[in-house]
Each structure stands twice: as C-alpha cells, then as structure tokens.
Design an enzyme around this catalytic site. Structure first.
Site, PDB file in Angstrom:
ATOM      1  N   GLN A 147     -59.829  65.577 -90.002  1.00 43.84           N
ATOM      2  CA  GLN A 147     -59.825  66.433 -91.188  1.00 43.84           C
ATOM      3  C   GLN A 147     -58.413  66.983 -91.431  1.00 43.84           C
ATOM      4  O   GLN A 147     -57.830  67.619 -90.555  1.00 43.84           O
ATOM      5  CB  GLN A 147     -60.795  67.612 -91.041  1.00 43.84           C
ATOM      6  N   ARG A 169     -64.261  66.875 -98.260  1.00 43.64           N
ATOM      7  CA  ARG A 169     -65.250  67.938 -98.046  1.00 43.64           C
ATOM      8  C   ARG A 169     -65.117  69.013 -99.110  1.00 43.64           C
ATOM      9  O   ARG A 169     -64.010  69.515 -99.364  1.00 43.64           O
ATOM     10  CB  ARG A 169     -65.054  68.564 -96.665  1.00 43.64           C
ATOM     11  N   GLY A 227     -72.516  71.419 -86.841  1.00 41.62           N
ATOM     12  CA  GLY A 227     -71.358  72.027 -86.211  1.00 41.62           C
ATOM     13  C   GLY A 227     -71.648  72.586 -84.833  1.00 41.62           C
ATOM     14  O   GLY A 227     -71.503  71.915 -83.808  1.00 41.62           O
ATOM     15  N   ARG A 228     -72.103  73.839 -84.817  1.00 40.22           N
ATOM     16  CA  ARG A 228     -72.146  74.586 -83.564  1.00 40.22           C
ATOM     17  C   ARG A 228     -72.996  73.946 -82.478  1.00 40.22           C
ATOM     18  O   ARG A 228     -72.669  74.061 -81.287  1.00 40.22           O
ATOM     19  CB  ARG A 228     -72.581  76.022 -83.849  1.00 40.22           C
ATOM     20  N   TYR A 274     -59.597  76.959 -98.529  1.00 40.15           N
ATOM     21  CA  TYR A 274     -58.240  76.516 -98.202  1.00 40.15           C
ATOM     22  C   TYR A 274     -57.603  75.839 -99.424  1.00 40.15           C
ATOM     23  O   TYR A 274     -58.178  75.853-100.514  1.00 40.15           O
ATOM     24  CB  TYR A 274     -58.261  75.634 -96.946  1.00 40.15           C
TER      25      TYR A 274
END
Ligand SMILES: Cc1cc2nc3c(=O)[nH]c(=O)nc-3n(C[C@H](O)[C@H](O)[C@H](O)COP(=O)(O)O)c2cc1C
Length: 354
Positions: free
Chosen positions: A97, A226, A312-313, A179
């Site tokens: 990424q 993304r 993810g986690r 971002y």
C-alpha cells in the site's frame, strides 16, 4: 464455504477470498527501512488470499508517522524484497500500500526542504505525533503547487516500479482514511480553484492521474486502490459527496485495474453503487462498523456483495486466521498496546493454532 475458494485477480490466482487489510505497524527505522522480523510477520500471514501491506511512503515528503516504511530508496527496496521473497516462499501474494499522508503529519518528520503539504491549506482538527513521539495539535499544511502535484504523481509511479523490482505482486494506492488521495477527493479539504479542485471531476483528477501513471509503469493489473467514501477518520466528517466517488470510479473502471477496495459504511448504499460500476475484482472491508464473523463475511462473498473481504485486526492476533476459520479453531484476541510499539513483540509472537 465460498470464502475459502480460489479467485482470479488480474494476473494472479488467489487461494481464498480473504485479504489481510493494510495496517501500519511503525517498525521501520528512521530511514524508512523495515527490519527483517517484519518480513517474518508478513510471511506468517501468507495464508491470506492476498496480503495488503502497511501504508508506505512513495517519497520522503509523504511520511506522516515515525516508523512507517518507504519505497523510494535502494535500502528500502531491498527490505521489501526480503518481505516479498519470504511471503512467496510460503505461497502468499502481496501488494504494497502506497500512502502519502498529506496534511496528516508533522514538520519534525520531514527533513528540509520537505514541508507539510496538502491540496489546500486546511488544517485537520486533531492531534498528531512528532518525530520524538509527543502529541501536538496538527499544523496547517501548505497548498501544493501544480508542479509539485506532478512530482508526487511521478514519485508514486517510481515507487510502483520499485515495488515490482522488489518482487512484490503489485501496489495499492491509499486514497482512503483522510490521507492525501482522500484529501483531494473531499470538498472540505480541497478548495482549489484550478483543474484539481472545484467540480467532482476535478477533485477526482489527482487519484485518476496517480493510478494512470502507476498503471502505465507496471501494468494496470498490478495496481489496486482503496477508498473510504463518507469515512470520518482523520477529521473528514461530512466532507465527501457521492458524485465525486461515482465520477472517480467510472473513470478508474476504464483503466482495468486489479481491484477496487472499499471501506463500507453501514449508513450508505454507495459501496453497492460503486461495485455496480466496477468490472474487475472488488474488495470490501466491513471496517470498524461491521461484523468480522466468518458467517457474515462468507455471506458477503456468497451474495456477490464483494469478491473478497479484507480483515485487519484479526490478522494481527491470528497469523493463521484462514486455517483457524476453516477448521473451526478458536481465535486469539489482539492487544492494542503493541499495535504501534517498536520491536517484534506484538508482531511476530502471536502463536499459530496447532
Ligand atoms: C493498527 C492498525 C493500522 C492500520 N493502518 C492502516 C493503513 O496503513 N492503511 C489503511 O488503509 N488502513 C489502515 N488501517 C485500517 C484497516 O485496514 C481496517 O480497515 C480496519 O482495521 C477495520 O478492519 P478490521 O475491523 O477487520 O480490523 C489500520 C488499522 C489498524 C487496526
């Protein structure tokens, strides 16, 4: 279960439909070089159909946090080669990424002549971390000049080239979570009056141009993106409009990219509209708002809501997550305290189920 079946994406066959979501872990050194144990961390997670790495700066000026890796120097590229080799040895697939953090960051992280830059001089109403780890109010960024925008686009293409040269399977542009890419898309953070601002088409231009440049350099089928339409992370609340995302995804669909990766918001059906506009692979992240239960994620791929799901986690604390799910083994809890600390603790020491 369909979630465990292989799926074709671009030039790759992925062994299942579970992607490891990109997660910043802050273990790189001051030069943005990853230590060897991070290669082991990713290799342990090669059971994912696709690994998407932590956000990685395409240039010195894109660095918004201490400890994020880069992909703009030979040393950084060599560290990524080790990651790619280790993941491939274990049969995994991995996209890097690429993340320029824009207004989210701090001057202390940027050596001269780099400065905190963004589409417009709009400050994020939050605190950020400095190079020495103290938490301070975010500064107002300087608005990018047109030639600087072109330079950043070029830096993304160069980083994409380095990714492929390092043996990684492709790159994902981070245009989500507040971002730089997202800052161009949102009317709250982009108040430019030139060709990069104003209309939805103009606000989409930067992301389209970055992806086009990367696709031209390494092949569209090695490039993903993304998006987090409507996402509020990093002080983006109420700053997105659906028209921009629809315009963007229509334009991106024509590029024939590897995939579109969307963070789903429960409150809006927009992700479904975007999926309808998209011909290649679609990846959905149910995010902090949804369930990470296997049955629910399998339903997403079975119903056609998405081709893959990203998680993810659970991948932090379960290196062998897919195997555990397939065998019905219990899952381990993650420990937030070691998400962003230094060293291998919390990264490579979560055990495999036996
Ligand atoms: C420690 C941590 C770091 C993250 N870093 C990134 C990142 O670098 N890039 C990104 O796009 N998302 C990042 N995210 C968001 C995740 O990709 C994902 O969307 C989020 O964790 C929700 O999915 P989950 O409920 O399965 O964990 C991060 C999340 C966590 C927990």
């Amino acid at each position: 279960m369909k979630i465990f079946e292989p799926v074709t994406m671009g030039r790759l066959t992925l062994k299942n439909r579970v992607a490891m979501a990109p997660m910043t872990r802050n273990r790189a050194d001051d030069d943005g070089v990853l230590p060897e144990y991070v290669a082991e961390y990713y290799a342990q997670r090669a059971g994912a159909g696709l690994i998407i790495t932590e956000g990685t700066q395409p240039s010195v000026g894109g660095r918004g946090y201490a400890g994020t890796p880069g992909l703009h120097s030979d040393e950084q590229q060599a560290a990524w080669k080790l990651v790619a080799d280790r993941v491939h040895e274990r049969g995994g697939r991995i996209f890097c990424q690429l993340m320029h953090t824009g207004r989210i960051g701090h001057a202390s992280l940027l050596p001269e002549p780099w400065e905190l830059v963004a589409p417009s001089a709009v400050r994020a109403d939050l605190t950020v971390f400095t190079a020495d780890g103290s938490e301070v109010p975010a500064e107002t960024p300087r608005a990018l000049e047109i030639h600087e925008i072109h330079g950043i686009i070029e830096a993304y293409a160069d980083a994409a080239q380095r990714a492929v040269d390092a043996g990684l399977d492709g790159v994902e542009l981070h245009a989500a979570n507040g971002y730089l890419g997202h800052q161009f898309l949102s009317h709250g953070t982009n108040v430019r009056e030139d060709e990069y601002g104003g209309t939805p088409e103009n606000r989409a231009r930067f992301v389209v141009e970055v992806l086009t440049a990367m696709a031209n350099r390494i092949g569209a089928d090695r490039v993903g993106v993304r998006l987090s339409p409507g996402g509020s992370f990093n002080d983006m609340r109420g700053m997105d409009d659906d028209e921009t995302y629809i315009s963007l995804v229509k334009q991106l669909d024509e590029l024939g990219l590897a995939y579109l990766h969307v963070l789903r918001r429960r409150s809006t059906p927009l992700h479904q509209q975007l999926h309808d506009l998209w011909k290649t692979t679609f990846i959905l992240n149910t995010g902090y708002q949804g369930s990470s239960e296997l049955a629910d994620l399998n339903e997403i791929v079975t119903s056609g809501e998405s081709d893959l799901v990203s998680v993810g986690r659970l991948f932090i604390s379960n290196p062998d997550l897919v195997n555990r799910w397939e065998k019905g083994l219990p899952l381990a809890e993650w420990n937030e305290d070691t998400f962003f600390t230094s060293g291998p603790a919390g990264l490579t020491d979560y055990p495999f189920a036996t």
